[in-house]
Design a protein around this motif. Structure first.
Motif, PDB file in Angstrom:
ATOM      1  N   PHE A  12      -5.867  29.480 -23.925  1.00 41.47           N
ATOM      2  CA  PHE A  12      -4.848  28.766 -24.701  1.00 41.47           C
ATOM      3  C   PHE A  12      -4.204  29.712 -25.704  1.00 41.47           C
ATOM      4  O   PHE A  12      -2.966  29.765 -25.837  1.00 41.47           O
ATOM      5  N   ILE A  13      -5.019  30.486 -26.418  1.00 41.76           N
ATOM      6  CA  ILE A  13      -4.486  31.419 -27.422  1.00 41.76           C
ATOM      7  C   ILE A  13      -3.659  32.516 -26.762  1.00 41.76           C
ATOM      8  O   ILE A  13      -2.595  32.907 -27.264  1.00 41.76           O
ATOM      9  N   VAL A  14      -4.128  33.025 -25.630  1.00 44.61           N
ATOM     10  CA  VAL A  14      -3.383  34.081 -24.920  1.00 44.61           C
ATOM     11  C   VAL A  14      -2.000  33.582 -24.522  1.00 44.61           C
ATOM     12  O   VAL A  14      -0.981  34.272 -24.740  1.00 44.61           O
ATOM     13  N   PHE A  15      -1.926  32.391 -23.943  1.00 42.75           N
ATOM     14  CA  PHE A  15      -0.617  31.855 -23.540  1.00 42.75           C
ATOM     15  C   PHE A  15       0.256  31.555 -24.757  1.00 42.75           C
ATOM     16  O   PHE A  15       1.480  31.716 -24.704  1.00 42.75           O
ATOM     17  N   LEU A  16      -0.360  31.112 -25.853  1.00 47.74           N
ATOM     18  CA  LEU A  16       0.416  30.840 -27.061  1.00 47.74           C
ATOM     19  C   LEU A  16       1.017  32.142 -27.609  1.00 47.74           C
ATOM     20  O   LEU A  16       2.191  32.171 -28.029  1.00 47.74           O
ATOM     21  N   LEU A  17       0.243  33.219 -27.590  1.00 41.37           N
ATOM     22  CA  LEU A  17       0.773  34.517 -28.017  1.00 41.37           C
ATOM     23  C   LEU A  17       1.866  34.999 -27.073  1.00 41.37           C
ATOM     24  O   LEU A  17       2.881  35.572 -27.503  1.00 41.37           O
ATOM     25  N   LEU A  18       1.678  34.769 -25.773  1.00 42.50           N
ATOM     26  CA  LEU A  18       2.698  35.160 -24.799  1.00 42.50           C
ATOM     27  C   LEU A  18       4.000  34.416 -25.047  1.00 42.50           C
ATOM     28  O   LEU A  18       5.092  34.993 -24.933  1.00 42.50           O
ATOM     29  N   ALA A  19       3.894  33.131 -25.404  1.00 42.00           N
ATOM     30  CA  ALA A  19       5.105  32.367 -25.723  1.00 42.00           C
ATOM     31  C   ALA A  19       5.807  32.958 -26.933  1.00 42.00           C
ATOM     32  O   ALA A  19       7.051  33.019 -26.982  1.00 42.00           O
TER      33      ALA A  19
END
Length: 547
Positions: A12-19
């Motif tokens: 979840f955190i990885v995708f949030l950073l990617l966004a």
């Protein structure tokens, strides 16, 4: 379960950073790249919200708290969709742009309200929650949302400085009215009230419970003011806007409530019940199925409701049980076919035992549960082992004599004495320190039974004096076994005997000829001779006080 939870959090955190990275590079002057990165950014946000929403549905029981949490997630997604609509769909349309801004207020009003409603449910519980309290939260939130949507009619939020046909709520084209400040006060008050309720709920818990809440409370304004005072002030490409910060911080509070089990939780019920190898069904308060194993619980709603009071049997070999859990009920069935077959086998064995030996009274009935049946078997095995020597003696005496022999009466009398011992010994073996009353007559009755049997051997015997004692069951066994050993050793020489209880033992007054030495008795024995009488005192040790 913790490993899976940690993995999901990391993703979840990885995708949030990617966004956030996509949002930074979406400010490119290349239209195609800008559009692609914007779409990826929105797809990630939407995917994260949908993933979290689905996880909430699977992790939580079907309660009002879960409904409020899912509704908040839907409104977060709607908030993002409104921004896409305004900046990518509305274009130059004045009306669409204006009403997109008005519609922004709906999720901003309702999300804090739903958070506060969730906190109220956490604080008071599903059963104690009051509908009128929730109405006091929802009604103002809906009214303020409606006030923003109808601003063109009353201008209680924005007062246009330009003609309404040109008013897009752009900066500098309006002045603010009390309704605007009232909505901000409402948002802050609802969020703060929810945090206060959470603080009162988690304040007495270990620090690992409430420290993450404090960290998130402090981080929220820091992120917002960093976005406003740094990125927007100096016109820098920002990874996240204020709406995204608000959405995912609020989502963080909901997630902390779930992970700290403040909301009725459902995760790993499947793993737990699969280990039981039983048909299991979990329902809500209305008996609607929320989860069940592959092997279904076959019962009607009436049977499910009745099983909450006491287990019942939908058929002869199936036991249906139910119990209340948080925000619902759990029901399960047990196949008792093997238990009933074992019960029938033990019933037949018990009847055969009663026919062969009338001294063993049927005092225990078969129970429905296998544990009680096993306990009964152990008791019977213990009795049979303890009485085996006496039964062998009786068998030998009867085999070695006949009515025409001179020693028939003596042999029959000794059989009666051994039978009396067997009867009382079996009764004592059925007792334990938990079931033995204090004081009790068990030892006196056993002595009295043996004394009556002695009359068949030509010995005048009686149990006299105090009948009650407070001895533990082990002491009673030791004294009665020693008394029986004394009788067997002295029986040929006995003429008269009286026996009575002492504080921690038994006293015998015996008249007989040439009484032999006593065999080892395993306890303290004091023998005194006086003329033609012999006085024997048997005592047991009481704790650490000696004899």
């Amino acid at each position: 379960m913790r490993t899976k939870q940690a993995r999901n959090t990391a993703l979840f955190i990885v995708f949030l950073l990617l966004a956030g990275v996509c949002n930074v590079f979406s400010r490119s002057d290349e239209p195609l790249l800008n559009t692609v990165l914007f779409c990826v950014n929105f797809a990630i946000y939407a995917g994260l919200l949908l993933f979290w929403m689905q996880s909430v549905r699977s992790r939580l029981l079907p309660t009002n708290a879960r409904s409020y949490t899912v509704a908040a997630a839907i409104l977060m997604l709607a908030y993002l969709l409104l921004r896409v609509f305004k900046y990518r769909v509305a274009g130059d349309s004045v009306v669409l742009n204006r009403y997109a801004v008005y519609a922004y207020w709906t999720p901003q009003m309702l999300i804090p309200a739903l958070f506060l409603l969730t906190c109220l449910r956490i604080r008071s519980g599903e059963a104690q929650a009051r509908r009128w309290k929730e109405a006091l939260v929802l009604v103002p939130a809906c009214a303020l949302s409606l006030m923003a949507l109808t601003n063109d009619l009353h201008s209680l939020v924005y007062v246009p400085k330009v003609a309404l046909r040109d008013f897009t709520v752009a900066t500098g084209t309006y002045s603010l009215r009390p309704g605007f400040y009232l909505m901000y006060v409402w948002m802050g008050a609802a969020a703060l009230a929810g945090l206060v309720l959470l603080g009162r709920q988690t304040g007495k818990r270990p620090p690992r419970t409430w420290v993450p809440f404090i960290v998130l409370v402090l981080m929220w304004p820091v992120l917002i003011y960093t976005c406003i005072l740094v990125f927007e002030r100096f016109n820098l490409s920002k990874p996240y806007g204020v709406p995204e910060i608000q959405i995912f911080c609020m989502l963080g509070f909901f997630e902390l409530c779930i992970r700290n089990r403040l909301v009725p939780y459902n995760e790993n019920y499947a793993g737990f019940f699969s280990q039981l190898d039983l048909p299991v069904k979990i329902t809500d308060r209305a008996l609607e199925t929320a989860w069940q194993t592959a092997a279904e619980v076959s019962a009607t709603a009436q049977q499910l409701a009745a099983s909450l009071d006491a287990p019942l049997y939908p058929d002869e070999d199936t036991r249906l049980s139910g119990m209340a859990i948080r925000a619902g009920y759990a029901f399960w069935t047990e196949d008792e076919r093997a238990l009933h077959a074992e019960g029938r086998r033990l019933t037949a064995a018990n009847e055969l035992l009663s026919e062969e030996n009338d001294l063993i009274a049927v005092e225990n009935q078969l129970k429905e549960k296998q544990a009680i049946l096993d306990a009964q078997n152990r008791v019977y095995d213990r009795i049979a082992a303890a009485l085996y020597p006496q039964q062998k003696q009786i068998e030998k005496l009867l085999a070695d004599t006949s009515p025409d022999r001179a020693d028939f009466s003596a042999a029959l009398g000794k059989c009666c004495l051994l039978n009396a011992y067997s009867k009382r010994k079996s009764n004592l073996l059925l007792l334990s320190d938990e079931t033995l009353p204090r004081p009790n007559r068990e030892l006196f009755l056993a002595l009295q039974e043996s004394c009556r049997a002695l009359k068949g051997c030509g010995v005048e015997a009686a149990a006299v004096g105090e009948e009650y004692s407070a001895l533990p069951i082990e002491a009673i066994h030791a004294l009665y076994d020693a008394f029986d050993a004394v009788l067997e050793a002295w029986l040929p020489a006995l003429r008269r005997m009286t026996v009575s209880l002492t504080e921690n033992g038994v006293r015998l007054a015996v008249e007989g000829l040439s009484l032999p030495a006593l065999p080892p008795l395993g306890l303290y024995a004091e023998r005194r001779e006086s003329e033609d009488n012999t006085f024997l005192t048997l005592r047991v040790k009481m704790g650490g006080d000696g004899v």
